[in-house]
Design an enzyme around this catalytic site. Structure first.
Site, PDB file in Angstrom:
ATOM      1  N   THR A   1       9.800  33.824 -35.943  1.00 24.64           N
ATOM      2  CA  THR A   1      10.675  33.061 -36.834  1.00 24.64           C
ATOM      3  C   THR A   1       9.874  32.399 -37.939  1.00 24.64           C
ATOM      4  OG1 THR A   1      12.232  32.656 -35.029  1.00 24.64           O
ATOM      5  CG2 THR A   1      12.349  31.176 -36.925  1.00 24.64           C
TER       6      THR A   1
ATOM      7  N   ASN B   1      18.080  28.857 -31.537  1.00 26.35           N
ATOM      8  CA  ASN B   1      17.961  29.050 -30.095  1.00 26.35           C
ATOM      9  C   ASN B   1      17.058  30.255 -29.842  1.00 26.35           C
ATOM     10  OD1 ASN B   1      19.918  27.055 -28.710  1.00 26.35           O
ATOM     11  ND2 ASN B   1      21.099  27.882 -30.422  1.00 26.35           N
ATOM     12  N   GLU B   2      15.788  29.968 -29.702  1.00 26.55           N
ATOM     13  CA  GLU B   2      14.767  30.997 -29.574  1.00 26.55           C
ATOM     14  C   GLU B   2      14.771  31.608 -28.170  1.00 26.55           C
ATOM     15  OE1 GLU B   2      13.463  32.037 -32.134  1.00 26.55           O
ATOM     16  OE2 GLU B   2      12.546  30.551 -33.439  1.00 26.55           O
ATOM     17  N   PRO B   3      13.985  32.671 -27.948  1.00 29.25           N
ATOM     18  CA  PRO B   3      13.906  33.275 -26.615  1.00 29.25           C
ATOM     19  C   PRO B   3      13.645  32.230 -25.533  1.00 29.25           C
ATOM     20  CG  PRO B   3      12.764  34.656 -28.188  1.00 29.25           C
ATOM     21  CD  PRO B   3      13.179  33.418 -28.934  1.00 29.25           C
TER      22      PRO B   3
END
Length: 471
Positions: free
Chosen positions: A181, A162-164
């Site tokens: 990442t 769950n990235e920015p």
């Protein structure tokens, strides 16, 4: 528990946090908590549902779970697991597959039933992914939800992938990976260009529905993001901050990962502290940075405005305290007069360049003190040499052979073998011996060039070539 810090909740920490001195102890603590959940569910006649993570951080946990299974009889026969994520696209048999990771590092050494293992499928056609993500969510619900979710945290603050920008309502889905990442994963994939750009991941909402969450972090490179996750505001740009809203989340971190937390970095801001000599130096250096002044120019007002008046009172005056810290800092500088002279010195370097990068200044001073120095390189470090550098060196040899400077027949034979291999090499393939030798020699020439800059002769380098850290 030896090595662990169990304080009352800290006023600035919004997630209960346990700091452990020994990373191995962190693994043991978390594994024991997982074991407790498994046993409690079995005692109640049910089965435990675990959410599991991959990466280097949980490996210690998995090793301890394996030990508990072998030595204490902890059974996984009635455990159901759901993994957080998987790269996309990803062949399940690939060296980089999370399915392979889990079986190699945990499942194959337990009595867990293969039918009870759930991992997102990274090998499906793209047009089947939406159905796959809905199925994954449905299976979690059908299992009664996750009893305990294990998490790591990425440098972007991601949990799972769950990235920015991930929302609190997000569910299992396909996501685009952040550049940070992918950069962090580059070494595992033998180059950033080989890192998948997408991944399947549980969503933030999926994770938050777990009844208990344990999140782990180790290493100083995680200190900044741990601080933001634990003490910062809830922020869509940092998915881990959503864990502040979960009623049963615990952060387990080692001392380096805790370095930026207020209780570790500036504990005097929280209240009374035990002023050890080391803490006094840290506080005054911090004040110097905050005030933008040299240590010797700090005033009573500077100390008062930064809640350090009590420290001044202990030493009588700012001048006395400033001088004490200044002298303590000066004592750390190792001049030539404090180093050995006319001695035999051996420096062990894990692989070429560690010596010059880590202690080049000290080595130079040891040379100037007329010491007889040997640098022993323990491994070849050939894993750090990229294939394009091998091709460049091969091109050099061919050009020298073409001009008659070296024997062309041997170069041609070597070149053909290396071209054949490199032309079909896939990420993760083990290099043939000829390629490994060229990479080793490249590192050796780099090492010799490095020690020459320190004033050492070529013969000071000794290459042990121990059989690890190789491609």
């Amino acid at each position: 528990m030896t090595g662990a810090t169990f304080e009352q909740p800290m006023p600035l920490e919004r997630i209960p946090t346990i700091i452990v001195d020994d990373p191995d102890e962190l693994g043991r603590l978390v594994a024991r908590r997982i074991a407790d959940v498994i046993r409690a569910r079995m005692a109640a006649g049910g089965r435990a549902v675990l959410g599991l993570a991959t990466g280097s951080t949980p490996i210690g946990v998995y090793r301890e779970l394996i030990r508990l299974h072998r030595e204490d009889g902890l059974s996984f026969a009635h455990v159901l697991t759901f993994n957080l994520d998987e790269y996309y696209p990803m062949d399940p048999g690939s060296l980089h597959s999370y399915k392979r990771f889990m079986w190699e590092n945990l499942f194959s050494q337990l009595d867990i039933l293969p039918a009870n293992v759930r991992i997102p499928r990274g090998d499906l056609p793209r047009d089947q992914l939406e159905q796959e993500t809905r199925r994954y969510e449905a299976e979690i619900r059908a299992a009664g939800g996750i009893d305990l979710q294990l998490l790591g945290i990425g440098r972007t603050g991601h949990i799972g992938f769950n990235e920015p920008g991930s929302g609190a309502e997000s569910r299992t889905r396909l996501v685009t990976l952040d550049l940070v990442t992918r950069t962090d994963a580059a070494a595992d994939f033998f180059g950033e260009e080989n890192v998948p750009r997408e991944a399947l991941t549980m969503g933030v909402a999926t994770i938050l529905e777990a009844r208990e969450i344990l999140i782990l972090a180790t290493g100083e490179h995680k200190a900044g993001i741990v601080h933001r996750a634990v003490e910062g505001d809830v922020d869509h740009e940092i998915a881990a901050t959503f864990l502040q809203q979960h009623p049963a989340t615990t952060f387990y971190i080692d001392r380096p990962a805790a370095a930026a937390l207020t209780r570790e970095a500036t504990p005097w801001l929280l209240g009374a502290v035990e002023w050890t000599p080391q803490l006094v130096v840290r506080a005054v250096v911090w004040l110097s940075q905050q005030a933008g002044k040299a240590v010797l120019k700090l005033t009573q007002r500077d100390y008062a405005e930064h809640r350090l008046s009590s420290l001044v009172a202990r030493h009588g005056s700012p001048g006395a305290l400033n001088g004490l810290v200044f002298n303590a800092l000066g004592a750390k500088i190792r001049g030539r007069s404090k180093l050995p002279r006319d001695q035999r010195v051996i420096c062990f370097s894990p692989h070429p360049d560690d010596d010059v990068i880590s202690m080049g200044g000290v080595l130079r001073k040891l040379v100037q003190n007329d010491n007889e120095i040997t640098v022993a390189y323990m491994t070849s470090g050939n894993v750090a040499v990229f294939d394009h550098e091998v091709r460049r060196q091969l091109d050099l040899l061919r050009r020298l052979a073409a001009e008659g400077h070296i024997g062309g027949e041997a170069v041609d034979a070597l070149g053909r073998r290396m071209d054949d291999f490199l032309g079909t090499k896939r990420p993760g393939d083990v290099d043939i011996s000829e390629v490994q030798d060229v990479k080793r020699i490249i590192r050796e020439t780099e090492a010799v060039a490095g020690i020459r800059t320190l004033g050492l002769e070529d013969h000071a380098a000794r290459f042990l070539n121990l059989p690890f850290y190789q491609t």
